[in-house]
Scaffold this active site. Structure first.
Site, short mmCIF file in Angstrom:
data_model
loop_
_atom_site.label_atom_id
_atom_site.label_comp_id
_atom_site.label_asym_id
_atom_site.label_seq_id
_atom_site.Cartn_x
_atom_site.Cartn_y
_atom_site.Cartn_z
N THR A 243 0.84 -1.20 0.00
CA THR A 243 0.00 0.00 0.00
C THR A 243 0.88 1.26 0.00
O THR A 243 0.60 2.22 -0.72
CB THR A 243 -0.93 0.00 1.23
N HIS A 244 1.93 1.22 0.78
CA HIS A 244 2.88 2.34 0.83
C HIS A 244 3.53 2.55 -0.55
O HIS A 244 3.65 3.69 -1.01
CB HIS A 244 3.93 2.05 1.89
N ALA A 245 3.90 1.48 -1.20
CA ALA A 245 4.52 1.57 -2.53
C ALA A 245 3.53 2.16 -3.54
O ALA A 245 3.91 2.99 -4.38
CB ALA A 245 4.98 0.20 -2.98
#
Length: 111
Positions: A74-76
């Site tokens: 999700t961060h990526a």
């Protein structure tokens, strides 16, 4: 299986794309439009690699619905979306600074 290395590739290339885009805006603001356009193209190249890595991961999810999604992924994805936005705005800022430069040159020519 989706590895952290696969996900990290998105972050690295998206981060490069965003940095190159922001630098291109600075170059355009300083009046170096050619360098800014070159930087924007480099940004797009990095973004393309990040996007391809993201697509590969999505295909892995499609072939294995039990694959767990992680906060790291999700961060990526957030990095990639920010890079896409930065790259899109960079094109507009370069165009704007190029027009400003042309107008300044016209005004100086008529003064």
């Amino acid at each position: 299986m989706i590895s952290e290395t696969d996900v990290m590739q998105i972050i690295v290339y998206a981060g490069n794309a965003k940095s190159l885009a922001m630098n291109a805006i600075k170059e355009a603001k300083a009046g170096d439009i050619a360098s800014a356009k070159k930087g924007l193209e480099e940004s797009k190249g990095n973004l393309k690699i990040a996007h391809q890595q993201h697509t590969d991961i999505l295909q892995k999810f499609a072939s294995n619905p039990d694959e767990p999604a992680t906060m790291f992924l999700t961060h990526a994805q957030d990095h990639m979306m920010a890079a896409i936005t930065a790259t899109d705005f960079t094109k507009e800022f370069i165009d704007l600074h190029e027009e400003l430069q042309e107008l300044r040159n016209l005004i100086k020519g008529n003064a």
